[in-house]
Design a protein around this motif. Structure first.
Motif, PDB file in Angstrom:
ATOM      1  N   SER A   1      33.937  78.203  26.966  1.00  0.00           N
ATOM      2  CA  SER A   1      33.559  78.622  25.604  1.00  0.00           C
ATOM      3  C   SER A   1      33.641  80.132  25.462  1.00  0.00           C
ATOM      4  CB  SER A   1      32.135  78.167  25.282  1.00  0.00           C
ATOM      5  OG  SER A   1      32.041  76.779  25.334  1.00  0.00           O
ATOM      6  N   LEU A   2      33.232  80.800  26.529  1.00  0.00           N
ATOM      7  CA  LEU A   2      33.248  82.270  26.522  1.00  0.00           C
ATOM      8  C   LEU A   2      34.681  82.797  26.562  1.00  0.00           C
ATOM      9  CD1 LEU A   2      31.339  84.677  26.581  1.00  0.00           C
ATOM     10  CD2 LEU A   2      31.254  84.493  29.061  1.00  0.00           C
ATOM     11  N   ALA A   3      35.527  82.110  27.337  1.00  0.00           N
ATOM     12  CA  ALA A   3      36.873  82.626  27.560  1.00  0.00           C
ATOM     13  C   ALA A   3      37.897  82.053  26.591  1.00  0.00           C
ATOM     14  CB  ALA A   3      37.309  82.314  28.997  1.00  0.00           C
ATOM     15  N   ALA A   4      37.597  80.931  25.963  1.00  0.00           N
ATOM     16  CA  ALA A   4      38.585  80.251  25.127  1.00  0.00           C
ATOM     17  C   ALA A   4      39.201  81.146  24.043  1.00  0.00           C
ATOM     18  CB  ALA A   4      37.959  79.008  24.494  1.00  0.00           C
ATOM     19  N   PRO A   5      38.376  81.959  23.342  1.00  0.00           N
ATOM     20  CA  PRO A   5      38.986  82.792  22.296  1.00  0.00           C
ATOM     21  C   PRO A   5      40.055  83.744  22.839  1.00  0.00           C
ATOM     22  CG  PRO A   5      36.603  82.792  22.093  1.00  0.00           C
ATOM     23  CD  PRO A   5      36.925  82.129  23.383  1.00  0.00           C
ATOM     24  N   PHE A   6      40.030  83.998  24.138  1.00  0.00           N
ATOM     25  CA  PHE A   6      40.989  84.960  24.697  1.00  0.00           C
ATOM     26  C   PHE A   6      42.252  84.297  25.247  1.00  0.00           C
ATOM     27  CE2 PHE A   6      36.692  86.620  25.240  1.00  0.00           C
ATOM     28  CZ  PHE A   6      36.796  87.753  24.455  1.00  0.00           C
ATOM     29  N   GLY A   7      42.309  82.961  25.259  1.00  0.00           N
ATOM     30  CA  GLY A   7      43.523  82.456  25.892  1.00  0.00           C
ATOM     31  C   GLY A   7      43.863  80.998  25.697  1.00  0.00           C
ATOM     32  N   SER A   8      43.060  80.215  25.048  1.00  0.00           N
ATOM     33  CA  SER A   8      43.439  78.814  24.951  1.00  0.00           C
ATOM     34  C   SER A   8      43.471  78.382  23.500  1.00  0.00           C
ATOM     35  CB  SER A   8      42.465  77.941  25.730  1.00  0.00           C
ATOM     36  OG  SER A   8      41.279  77.798  25.030  1.00  0.00           O
ATOM     37  N   GLY A   9      44.570  77.717  23.145  1.00  0.00           N
ATOM     38  CA  GLY A   9      44.692  77.277  21.768  1.00  0.00           C
ATOM     39  C   GLY A   9      44.441  75.795  21.607  1.00  0.00           C
ATOM     40  N   ASP A  10      44.018  75.151  22.683  1.00  0.00           N
ATOM     41  CA  ASP A  10      43.844  73.696  22.619  1.00  0.00           C
ATOM     42  C   ASP A  10      42.402  73.311  22.897  1.00  0.00           C
ATOM     43  OD1 ASP A  10      43.888  74.506  25.198  1.00  0.00           O
ATOM     44  OD2 ASP A  10      44.966  72.754  25.939  1.00  0.00           O
ATOM     45  N   ALA A  11      41.506  74.169  22.474  1.00  0.00           N
ATOM     46  CA  ALA A  11      40.097  73.956  22.801  1.00  0.00           C
ATOM     47  C   ALA A  11      39.317  73.428  21.603  1.00  0.00           C
ATOM     48  CB  ALA A  11      39.489  75.271  23.287  1.00  0.00           C
ATOM     49  N   ASP A  12      39.988  72.661  20.752  1.00  0.00           N
ATOM     50  CA  ASP A  12      39.327  72.175  19.531  1.00  0.00           C
ATOM     51  C   ASP A  12      38.085  71.343  19.827  1.00  0.00           C
ATOM     52  OD1 ASP A  12      41.353  73.407  18.281  1.00  0.00           O
ATOM     53  OD2 ASP A  12      42.511  71.588  17.825  1.00  0.00           O
ATOM     54  N   ARG A  13      38.195  70.515  20.855  1.00  0.00           N
ATOM     55  CA  ARG A  13      37.071  69.623  21.149  1.00  0.00           C
ATOM     56  C   ARG A  13      36.042  70.270  22.077  1.00  0.00           C
ATOM     57  NH1 ARG A  13      39.783  64.582  23.563  1.00  0.00           N
ATOM     58  NH2 ARG A  13      41.314  66.122  24.188  1.00  0.00           N
ATOM     59  N   LEU A  14      36.297  71.499  22.497  1.00  0.00           N
ATOM     60  CA  LEU A  14      35.397  72.150  23.447  1.00  0.00           C
ATOM     61  C   LEU A  14      33.969  72.306  22.921  1.00  0.00           C
ATOM     62  CD1 LEU A  14      35.051  73.424  26.222  1.00  0.00           C
ATOM     63  CD2 LEU A  14      35.873  75.587  25.271  1.00  0.00           C
ATOM     64  N   PRO A  15      33.775  72.749  21.656  1.00  0.00           N
ATOM     65  CA  PRO A  15      32.385  72.885  21.184  1.00  0.00           C
ATOM     66  C   PRO A  15      31.616  71.569  21.230  1.00  0.00           C
ATOM     67  CG  PRO A  15      33.866  74.061  19.725  1.00  0.00           C
ATOM     68  CD  PRO A  15      34.730  73.272  20.655  1.00  0.00           C
ATOM     69  N   LEU A  16      32.287  70.487  20.829  1.00  0.00           N
ATOM     70  CA  LEU A  16      31.613  69.187  20.851  1.00  0.00           C
ATOM     71  C   LEU A  16      31.269  68.774  22.287  1.00  0.00           C
ATOM     72  CD1 LEU A  16      30.721  67.018  18.858  1.00  0.00           C
ATOM     73  CD2 LEU A  16      32.892  65.833  19.275  1.00  0.00           C
ATOM     74  N   ALA A  17      32.238  68.994  23.189  1.00  0.00           N
ATOM     75  CA  ALA A  17      31.996  68.660  24.604  1.00  0.00           C
ATOM     76  C   ALA A  17      30.873  69.526  25.174  1.00  0.00           C
ATOM     77  CB  ALA A  17      33.274  68.857  25.408  1.00  0.00           C
ATOM     78  N   THR A  18      30.870  70.792  24.797  1.00  0.00           N
ATOM     79  CA  THR A  18      29.820  71.699  25.286  1.00  0.00           C
ATOM     80  C   THR A  18      28.450  71.233  24.811  1.00  0.00           C
ATOM     81  OG1 THR A  18      31.390  73.537  25.215  1.00  0.00           O
ATOM     82  CG2 THR A  18      29.068  74.111  25.369  1.00  0.00           C
TER      83      THR A  18
END
Lengths: 289, 212
Positions: free
Chosen positions: A162-179
């Motif tokens: 979550s901390l690093a996603a804004p700097f390098g991953s464009g496929d983290a759409d479901r990350l907030p829900l998973a977090t």
């Protein structure tokens, strides 16, 4: 009832550097497990990010704990007793995770990434088993520890991503829900641990999780606040990235405090007791017994 | 054969002679003792008693310290003695946390009694191989082995018996073969109903205590 002869006392052998190992190792391996759970084993940006950050964090944990050992230059010897020692298994699993990630970096192949997932899972569980095999420390010598460490690693990993996603991953759409789901899982695991049955000393020690500072640091900052930030990000897309990053910081802060408390404050050596004691008390002596 | 110890708590006077004899026998550095006598208060005021509890490695038949050791430095001999191979130990401290009896002691670095370096006797007995590694009571295995080699009987011949037992002024510490039903230690256990510490840990200690 057993008679307590020597009171419980804090262990002093494993200090802050051990905490760093348990925290960074869990976060690193957990980040990879969360990434492949969300994005599969294809080299998506999220998996690539986890394959870089994860091994680096595990390696940093190993290096920190090596400094704490009495003879750090003998470090490779810890790989020898894999048949009985969970510390050996932890070292093998962590080393294999780092090696597989390095191989994938040099020569990308789905086989490396597939193999890295069970190895990362074993590494996280092994860290829990390292502690749960410490019969001298009541608060660690419980079977829930590996599951607690798994939950902690997964939510820490989600925090890292979550901390690093804004700097390098464009496929983290479901990350907030998973977090958010992993935050709930982690909260449940820590509460279950705090309610684990045990003797009087165990309950006293683990009761430390209900102290104000623990509730604030672990449960409020590490669980409730990140959940609130993730909900905010969901409702205000413009704030989503910032909210996710802040939630990641909160999660990591909470898990660091939880593991620090587990090792440093709850790492209490069990009291020495004896089942039957024939010595007479002053009252018995006075009555001529 | 399984070496063991029977400690008579009704004889122990808490003089710490065993502590010092052990420390001298093994040239232990400042701050390290492989055994000590705990001064315990039992009961609640006004019904209290004072009890001296000698503590050391229990040389368990099922030692939790041995399987956790990641290097194989912690080992158990066929006669039950648990020891540390200093050359293999990485000093991680895991075994000490696995031991429920607080019996293991990490010598972090060279420690001297006075600032400015070792005294002549410390310099003469310094053992650098023990720095940075785990140490513990060995049941004086060197004395036991050397005595057996020349036909002595550990527990009966002083030269083949652990130093703490030899030095005890109250004859409270008995050493011998637990597997030999005719040995003094086996008879004491049978006749006087010895107990062991923390049986709930499942370690099967080789050190027994006489409380009656």
């Amino acid at each position: 009832m057993d008679t307590e002869l020597l009171s419980p006392m804090k262990q002093t052998l494993w200090g802050r550097l051990a905490v760093v190992n348990f925290f960074l190792g869990g976060a690193g391996a957990g980040a990879y497990l969360v990434a492949v759970s969300l994005a599969g084993f294809s080299p998506t940006p999220l998996v690539r990010l986890a394959l870089i950050l994860g091994p680096l964090l595990v390696l940093a944990g190993f290096l920190s704990v090596a400094v704490e050992a009495g003879r750090p230059l003998r470090g490779p010897k810890v790989l020898r007793r894999v048949e009985t020692s969970w510390m050996s298994r932890e070292s093998w699993a962590g080393g294999a995770f780092i090696a597989l990630a390095a191989l994938d970096f040099v020569a990308p192949w789905v086989g490396w990434r597939l193999a890295a997932a069970p190895v990362a899972l074993l590494f996280v569980l092994a860290q829990g088993w390292v502690l749960s095999n410490c019969r001298g420390v009541l608060a660690w010598n419980v079977p829930i520890l590996p599951l607690l460490f798994l939950a902690s690693a997964l939510v820490s990993g989600a925090g890292v991503l979550s901390l690093a996603a804004p700097f390098g991953s464009g496929d983290a759409d479901r990350l907030p829900l998973a977090t958010a789901a992993l935050i709930l899982l982690s909260g449940f695991a820590w509460v279950a641990y705090s309610l684990w049955p045990g003797n009087r000393t165990f309950r006293q020690v683990v009761g430390g999780l209900r102290e104000d500072s623990a509730v604030l640091g672990i449960f409020v900052v590490g669980h409730l606040l990140p959940l609130a930030l993730l909900v905010l990000g969901r409702r205000s897309p413009a704030l989503a990235a910032a909210a996710a990053a802040l939630a990641g910081i909160g999660v990591l802060s909470g898990q660091l405090q939880a593991k620090a408390r587990l090792i440093l404050k709850m790492g209490v050596l069990r009291p020495i007791t004896i089942a039957s004691l024939g010595v007479r008390t002053t009252a018995e002596i006075a009555h001529g017994k | 054969m399984r070496w063991g110890m029977v400690i008579d708590l009704k004889r122990c006077v808490g003089c710490q002679t065993c502590t010092i004899a052990c420390k001298q026998e093994h040239a232990l550095p400042a701050g390290i003792v492989w055994r000590f006598v705990a001064d315990c208060e039992v009961g609640e005021y006004p019904n209290v008693r004072r009890l001296f509890l000698p503590m050391q490695c229990m040389h368990c038949a099922n030692p939790p310290c041995v399987p956790v050791c990641p290097t194989g430095a912690s080992r158990q001999r066929s006669d039950g003695i648990v020891f540390v191979d200093y050359g293999q130990c990485v000093g991680c401290g895991y075994c000490a946390l696995a031991c429920p009896y607080r019996a293991r002691h990490l010598i972090h670095e060279a420690q001297w009694y006075f600032p400015g370096g070792p005294t002549p006797s410390e310099a003469a007995t310094n053992q650098p191989e023990r720095h940075g590694v785990m140490t513990k009571c060995t049941f004086c295995l060197n004395r036991v082995d050397a005595g057996l080699a020349v036909g002595l009987k550990p527990g009966e011949d002083a030269a083949a018996t652990p130093m703490c037992s030899v030095a005890c002024i109250a004859n409270a510490i008995h050493f011998g073969d637990l597997d030999d039903p005719e040995s003094p230690v086996a008879r004491l256990i049978k006749d006087r109903g010895a107990v062991r510490l923390l049986p709930e840990c499942g370690t099967d200690p080789s050190v027994y205590y006489l409380t009656e």
